[in-house]
Design a protein around this motif. Structure first.
Motif, PDB file in Angstrom:
ATOM      1  N   THR A  76       0.992  -1.446  -0.311  1.00 51.70           N
ATOM      2  CA  THR A  76       0.067  -0.151  -0.141  1.00 51.70           C
ATOM      3  C   THR A  76       1.041   1.441  -0.124  1.00 51.70           C
ATOM      4  OG1 THR A  76      -0.444  -0.216   2.236  1.00 51.70           O
ATOM      5  CG2 THR A  76      -1.875  -0.767   0.983  1.00 51.70           C
ATOM      6  N   HIS A  77       1.755   1.742   0.805  1.00 47.56           N
ATOM      7  CA  HIS A  77       2.762   2.429   0.014  1.00 47.56           C
ATOM      8  C   HIS A  77       3.241   2.652  -0.799  1.00 47.56           C
ATOM      9  CE1 HIS A  77       6.162  -1.033   1.861  1.00 47.56           C
ATOM     10  NE2 HIS A  77       6.679   0.450   1.232  1.00 47.56           N
ATOM     11  N   ASP A  78       3.130   2.013  -1.591  1.00 51.35           N
ATOM     12  CA  ASP A  78       4.237   2.061  -3.124  1.00 51.35           C
ATOM     13  C   ASP A  78       2.628   3.192  -3.564  1.00 51.35           C
ATOM     14  OD1 ASP A  78       6.103   0.231  -2.463  1.00 51.35           O
ATOM     15  OD2 ASP A  78       4.851  -0.922  -3.647  1.00 51.35           O
ATOM     16  N   TRP A  79       1.425   3.201  -3.271  1.00 49.73           N
ATOM     17  CA  TRP A  79       0.680   4.468  -3.682  1.00 49.73           C
ATOM     18  C   TRP A  79       0.953   5.801  -3.712  1.00 49.73           C
ATOM     19  CZ3 TRP A  79      -2.723   3.158  -7.857  1.00 49.73           C
ATOM     20  CH2 TRP A  79      -2.840   1.437  -7.955  1.00 49.73           C
ATOM     21  N   GLN A  80       2.305   5.771  -2.123  1.00 52.56           N
ATOM     22  CA  GLN A  80       2.271   7.111  -2.160  1.00 52.56           C
ATOM     23  C   GLN A  80       3.348   8.039  -3.331  1.00 52.56           C
ATOM     24  OE1 GLN A  80       4.030   6.573   2.014  1.00 52.56           O
ATOM     25  NE2 GLN A  80       2.286   6.244   2.858  1.00 52.56           N
ATOM     26  N   SER A  81       3.825   7.138  -3.493  1.00 55.32           N
ATOM     27  CA  SER A  81       4.681   7.681  -4.524  1.00 55.32           C
ATOM     28  C   SER A  81       4.033   7.855  -6.342  1.00 55.32           C
ATOM     29  CB  SER A  81       7.037   7.526  -4.844  1.00 55.32           C
ATOM     30  OG  SER A  81       6.328   5.925  -4.956  1.00 55.32           O
ATOM     31  N   LYS A  82       3.733   6.627  -5.846  1.00 57.00           N
ATOM     32  CA  LYS A  82       2.457   6.297  -8.002  1.00 57.00           C
ATOM     33  C   LYS A  82       2.158   7.820  -8.071  1.00 57.00           C
ATOM     34  CE  LYS A  82       2.885   1.839  -8.975  1.00 57.00           C
ATOM     35  NZ  LYS A  82       1.864   0.573  -9.228  1.00 57.00           N
ATOM     36  N   LEU A  83       0.907   8.076  -7.047  1.00 59.66           N
ATOM     37  CA  LEU A  83      -0.003   9.201  -7.282  1.00 59.66           C
ATOM     38  C   LEU A  83       0.682  10.403  -6.455  1.00 59.66           C
ATOM     39  CD1 LEU A  83      -2.683   7.209  -5.598  1.00 59.66           C
ATOM     40  CD2 LEU A  83      -2.104   7.488  -7.919  1.00 59.66           C
ATOM     41  N   ALA A  84       1.733  10.760  -6.426  1.00 60.70           N
ATOM     42  CA  ALA A  84       2.871  11.540  -5.836  1.00 60.70           C
ATOM     43  C   ALA A  84       1.723  13.827  -6.896  1.00 60.70           C
ATOM     44  CB  ALA A  84       4.128  11.530  -5.989  1.00 60.70           C
ATOM     45  N   ASN A  85       2.277  13.219  -8.394  1.00 69.55           N
ATOM     46  CA  ASN A  85       2.206  13.555  -9.458  1.00 69.55           C
ATOM     47  C   ASN A  85       0.585  13.350 -10.138  1.00 69.55           C
ATOM     48  OD1 ASN A  85       5.176  15.015  -8.818  1.00 69.55           O
ATOM     49  ND2 ASN A  85       5.719  13.249  -9.448  1.00 69.55           N
ATOM     50  N   LYS A  86       0.180  13.064  -9.656  1.00 70.52           N
ATOM     51  CA  LYS A  86      -1.281  12.653 -10.282  1.00 70.52           C
ATOM     52  C   LYS A  86      -2.204  12.688  -9.536  1.00 70.52           C
ATOM     53  CE  LYS A  86       1.048   8.632 -12.776  1.00 70.52           C
ATOM     54  NZ  LYS A  86       1.034   7.529 -13.310  1.00 70.52           N
ATOM     55  N   PRO A  87      -2.772  13.573  -9.266  1.00 74.93           N
ATOM     56  CA  PRO A  87      -3.932  13.818  -8.427  1.00 74.93           C
ATOM     57  C   PRO A  87      -5.133  13.703  -8.532  1.00 74.93           C
ATOM     58  CG  PRO A  87      -2.951  16.371  -9.506  1.00 74.93           C
ATOM     59  CD  PRO A  87      -2.253  15.330 -10.520  1.00 74.93           C
ATOM     60  N   HIS A  88      -5.320  13.383  -9.717  1.00 77.08           N
ATOM     61  CA  HIS A  88      -6.890  13.274 -10.328  1.00 77.08           C
ATOM     62  C   HIS A  88      -7.041  11.572 -10.226  1.00 77.08           C
ATOM     63  CE1 HIS A  88      -7.636  16.806 -12.351  1.00 77.08           C
ATOM     64  NE2 HIS A  88      -6.465  17.080 -13.484  1.00 77.08           N
ATOM     65  N   THR A  89      -6.021  10.778 -10.823  1.00 79.12           N
ATOM     66  CA  THR A  89      -5.729   9.331  -9.628  1.00 79.12           C
ATOM     67  C   THR A  89      -6.309   9.535  -8.578  1.00 79.12           C
ATOM     68  OG1 THR A  89      -4.595   8.653 -11.808  1.00 79.12           O
ATOM     69  CG2 THR A  89      -4.619   7.743 -10.177  1.00 79.12           C
ATOM     70  N   LEU A  90      -5.389  10.273  -7.396  1.00 77.31           N
ATOM     71  CA  LEU A  90      -5.618  10.587  -6.083  1.00 77.31           C
ATOM     72  C   LEU A  90      -7.053  10.347  -5.747  1.00 77.31           C
ATOM     73  CD1 LEU A  90      -4.184   9.682  -3.698  1.00 77.31           C
ATOM     74  CD2 LEU A  90      -3.721  12.368  -3.753  1.00 77.31           C
ATOM     75  N   VAL A  91      -7.335  11.594  -6.315  1.00 80.30           N
ATOM     76  CA  VAL A  91      -8.486  11.419  -5.522  1.00 80.30           C
ATOM     77  C   VAL A  91      -9.924  10.273  -6.445  1.00 80.30           C
ATOM     78  CG1 VAL A  91     -10.831  13.022  -6.270  1.00 80.30           C
ATOM     79  CG2 VAL A  91      -8.527  13.907  -5.955  1.00 80.30           C
ATOM     80  N   ALA A  92      -9.256   9.898  -7.276  1.00 77.41           N
ATOM     81  CA  ALA A  92     -10.075   8.820  -7.681  1.00 77.41           C
ATOM     82  C   ALA A  92     -10.254   7.481  -6.630  1.00 77.41           C
ATOM     83  CB  ALA A  92      -9.896   8.663  -9.103  1.00 77.41           C
ATOM     84  N   THR A 100      -6.354   2.429   0.092  1.00 74.81           N
ATOM     85  CA  THR A 100      -5.733   3.348   1.491  1.00 74.81           C
ATOM     86  C   THR A 100      -4.413   2.836   0.178  1.00 74.81           C
ATOM     87  OG1 THR A 100      -5.133   4.151   3.736  1.00 74.81           O
ATOM     88  CG2 THR A 100      -5.468   1.887   2.680  1.00 74.81           C
ATOM     89  N   TYR A 101      -3.829   4.389   0.701  1.00 75.81           N
ATOM     90  CA  TYR A 101      -2.305   4.156   0.156  1.00 75.81           C
ATOM     91  C   TYR A 101      -1.355   4.185   1.706  1.00 75.81           C
ATOM     92  CZ  TYR A 101      -3.244   9.383   1.439  1.00 75.81           C
ATOM     93  OH  TYR A 101      -3.454  10.060   1.135  1.00 75.81           O
ATOM     94  N   LEU A 102      -1.783   4.037   3.102  1.00 75.65           N
ATOM     95  CA  LEU A 102      -1.279   4.076   3.965  1.00 75.65           C
ATOM     96  C   LEU A 102      -0.159   3.008   3.907  1.00 75.65           C
ATOM     97  CD1 LEU A 102      -3.688   5.644   6.614  1.00 75.65           C
ATOM     98  CD2 LEU A 102      -2.272   7.004   5.247  1.00 75.65           C
ATOM     99  N   GLY A 103       0.529   3.008   4.795  1.00 76.96           N
ATOM    100  CA  GLY A 103       2.006   1.959   4.902  1.00 76.96           C
ATOM    101  C   GLY A 103       1.117   0.816   5.896  1.00 76.96           C
TER     102      GLY A 103
END
Length: 141
Positions: A76-92, A100-103
């Motif tokens: 799950t913590h891998d999502w933090q870096s994957k979504l860092a520059n993808k705000p639309h994907t993060l919101v979706a 959750t992207y919490l580790g």
């Protein structure tokens, strides 16, 4: 030949209980109280445990962590870096109730086969990750 069925591998209930027990033992050694949820590859709970004094919200967070890890076959913590520059994907993704992207959520692979996932919540993110990793390492050793 058209294949009409597939074979899928899942953790046994006994293995899920062992993962919970090992994560709890590791958490006790670290002086933290956690919640642990183990899910099968379909995201259904096989075992769960809430240590005394673990934060109440951690029960739901542990399930979300396990569910997210098994859904995407990644930590799950891998999502933090994957979504860092993808705000639309993060919101979706944040609108999905079980994401959750919490580790603290880790998929479990045995012989390159996804068999389930573990979610741990109650410590800080690094402690949750370490508890989950300790449980998986012990199971696979």
């Amino acid at each position: 030949m058209n294949q009409l069925t597939v074979t899928e591998y899942n953790l046994s209930t006994r293995a899920a209980a062992q993962l919970c027990s090992t994560a709890m033992t590791y958490a006790e050694q670290q002086g933290i109280a956690i919640c642990i949820v183990i899910v099968c590859r379909a995201g259904h709970t096989l075992a769960s445990m809430r240590m005394n004094h673990a934060p109440l919200v951690s029960t739901d967070l542990a399930l979300k962590k396990a569910y997210t890890a098994v859904s995407f076959k990644q930590n799950t913590h891998d999502w933090q870096s994957k979504l860092a520059n993808k705000p639309h994907t993060l919101v979706a993704l944040q609108s999905e109730p079980m994401f959750t992207y919490l580790g603290g959520g880790l998929p479990i692979f045995i012989e390159q086969q996804l068999v389930g996932a573990i979610g741990v919540s109650g410590g800080n993110e690094q402690q949750d990750i370490e508890c989950a990793q300790a449980a998986i390492s012990t199971l696979l050793s």
